[in-house]
Write an enzyme that holds these catalytic residues in place. Sequence first.
Site, PDB file in Angstrom:
ATOM      1  N   ASP A   1       3.162  -4.586   7.958  1.00  0.00           N
ATOM      2  CA  ASP A   1       1.911  -3.932   7.705  1.00  0.00           C
ATOM      3  C   ASP A   1       0.813  -4.459   8.082  1.00  0.00           C
ATOM      4  OD1 ASP A   1      -0.489  -2.250   7.286  1.00  0.00           O
ATOM      5  OD2 ASP A   1       0.606  -1.825   4.927  1.00  0.00           O
TER       6      ASP A   1
ATOM      7  N   HIS B   1       0.564  -0.727   0.176  1.00  0.00           N
ATOM      8  CA  HIS B   1      -0.023  -0.287  -0.015  1.00  0.00           C
ATOM      9  C   HIS B   1       0.969   0.975   0.394  1.00  0.00           C
ATOM     10  CE1 HIS B   1      -3.211   2.954   2.105  1.00  0.00           C
ATOM     11  NE2 HIS B   1      -4.002   2.471   1.674  1.00  0.00           N
TER      12      HIS B   1
ATOM     13  N   GLN C   1      -4.268  -5.391   7.299  1.00  0.00           N
ATOM     14  CA  GLN C   1      -5.708  -6.189   6.229  1.00  0.00           C
ATOM     15  C   GLN C   1      -5.640  -7.479   6.813  1.00  0.00           C
ATOM     16  OE1 GLN C   1      -7.400  -4.967   4.248  1.00  0.00           O
ATOM     17  NE2 GLN C   1      -7.171  -2.989   3.399  1.00  0.00           N
TER      18      GLN C   1
ATOM     19  N   CYS D   1      -4.829   2.720  -3.096  1.00  0.00           N
ATOM     20  CA  CYS D   1      -3.891   3.335  -3.173  1.00  0.00           C
ATOM     21  C   CYS D   1      -2.657   2.360  -2.503  1.00  0.00           C
ATOM     22  CB  CYS D   1      -3.774   4.204  -1.177  1.00  0.00           C
ATOM     23  SG  CYS D   1      -4.771   4.771  -1.358  1.00  0.00           S
TER      24      CYS D   1
ATOM     25  N   LYS E   1     -10.315  -0.630  10.670  1.00  0.00           N
ATOM     26  CA  LYS E   1     -10.636  -2.141   9.808  1.00  0.00           C
ATOM     27  C   LYS E   1     -10.838  -3.070  10.249  1.00  0.00           C
ATOM     28  CE  LYS E   1      -6.989  -0.731   6.540  1.00  0.00           C
ATOM     29  NZ  LYS E   1      -8.115   0.663   5.618  1.00  0.00           N
TER      30      LYS E   1
END
Lengths: 426, 150
Positions: free
Chosen positions: A220, A143, A223, A384, A246
């Site tokens: 990261d 991202h 997600q 993104c 999220k």
Amino acid sequence: MTSVARRLPTVLHPPQAQNIGGFDVEKLRRDFPILKQKIRGRRLVYLDNAATSQKPQSVIDAISHYYERDNSNVHRGVHYLSERATEEFENARQTVQRFINAASASEIIFTRGTTEGINLVAQTYGRTHVGPGDEVLITALEHHSNIVPWQLLCEEKSAKLRVAPVNDSGELLLDEFAKLLSPRTKIVAVTHVSNAIGTIIPLRQIIELAHGQNVPVLVDGAQAVPHLTVDVQALDCDFYTFSSHKLYGPTGMGVLYGKSVLLDAMPPYQGGGDMISSVTFEKTTYNKLPYKFEAGTPHVAGAIGLAAAIDYVTGLGIENLAVHEHDLLAYATEKVSALPGIRLIGTAKEKAAVLSFVLEGVHPHDVGTILDQEGIAIRTGHHCAQPVMQRFDVPPTARASFALYNTREEVDVLVEGLQRVQEVFA
Amino acid sequence: MPDLRDLYQDVILEHSKAPRNFRELSAANHKAEGYNPLCGDHFTVYVDVEGDSIRDIGFQGSGCAISKASASMMTQILKGKSTAEAEQLFARFHKLVTGAPTENGGQPALGKLAVFSGVCEFPVRVKCATLAWHTLHAALEGKQQTVSTE
């Protein structure tokens, strides 16, 4: 325009109880007040969960309750409300610690979100360890938030950003990743799950490879956390960062986990109140972990909301959610790819509940507008992740992403909506 | 509730599938690039201006149906018009797609461009409809930077 006027019969199945993954989806849907509303006269079909998820009543209640009864500043008042707010805030930190199995609650730093977590590490660990000629290694799946902070760092330090490639299915090429690791590599920063195409990367192997060269790894997890069980000690990652919103929690709230040995040695990120032990005009002594990295009044309600969200998903069992979402993904993949002129972008074997696609002859933005008229919310654009789009030679894509409250019936509505798009553009 | 038929009119769909003047003009003495980061629409507009008259105009690039059809129909209507008329048409077109009242006082007529009136019911698509026009404006002004509708 006759083709538009001729409506497909919309077969909206009556809600049926589903017990995939051992829980009743229709019952769970009632926990999410927003799902009860109609959009443009139709039942809302919310398939933009990779952008942000909806919030259960328990999260909304926890936040309201805090503002109605406990609101106060933390870590400083001697009065009753401040004590109670501080206790709830610190309890939230412990909830996060248990959720990702960190060794200590002091390794849990509250941030505004994943983006801030990455920037924090780039600007503290990065600035003290990356120098001219050094390298930062990321993947082709990142991202923008796991690209740009490192580009800024590399520009400042005359260092180089290296990118591990993916194959045509969107799977990371581990051999190529290994080849890019070198004594010049000072940090590896990888997404756990691709937001644009859903690939789950082989994180354990990546961390082993990096640690083999004494390179720390930042993950990261924005997600990943809503879909996978994350154990930072078992992974042995050095930093892990994710967002609350999220994960069915409030926006403006996130977490950075870091191994205390690394965090201790890092300079502070921002200066201000709460991150200090003592201040004179000559010298300031910084606070201990995690407060050294939490300057200013924190997002107390956000932390409490996040803890309520974690309680909600752990109560259901992340592994149960994963089974349910995997079923939805398999069903949607089958149904959507059966449509003529569809190309799926990202077909990795290990995938989270993201379906990215392009429809021949129709721009994704037009797909999004037509689906919106049917009450279906999807994301269209570059997500993104422009370099991912460039890798697959598509300008933008349409993306449906699933959460615990989505159903097979909603996938059917999506497929009908896509047929309608094709009718309009026939 | 807005109707899709108002947005995706046949003329618009037809132009998006078979855009007119979809070519680079070798004789162009004005050119500009336009970009809509929201959906990735990306066009270059080429204009051949003689005196104050638009002798030829073309465009290239990729984008959604609305942006492409708008660019195509813009090139059709502007061929042979003066640059001042082009700017007036842009102003009127902008009012049309944003739902602002348009007055008729002696300005060039929008003609076929009226098919874009449905765009005002879809506010997020206004940028798509006006991208080519913003780009044209930049080309006529001689701006070198890429125009962004963000």
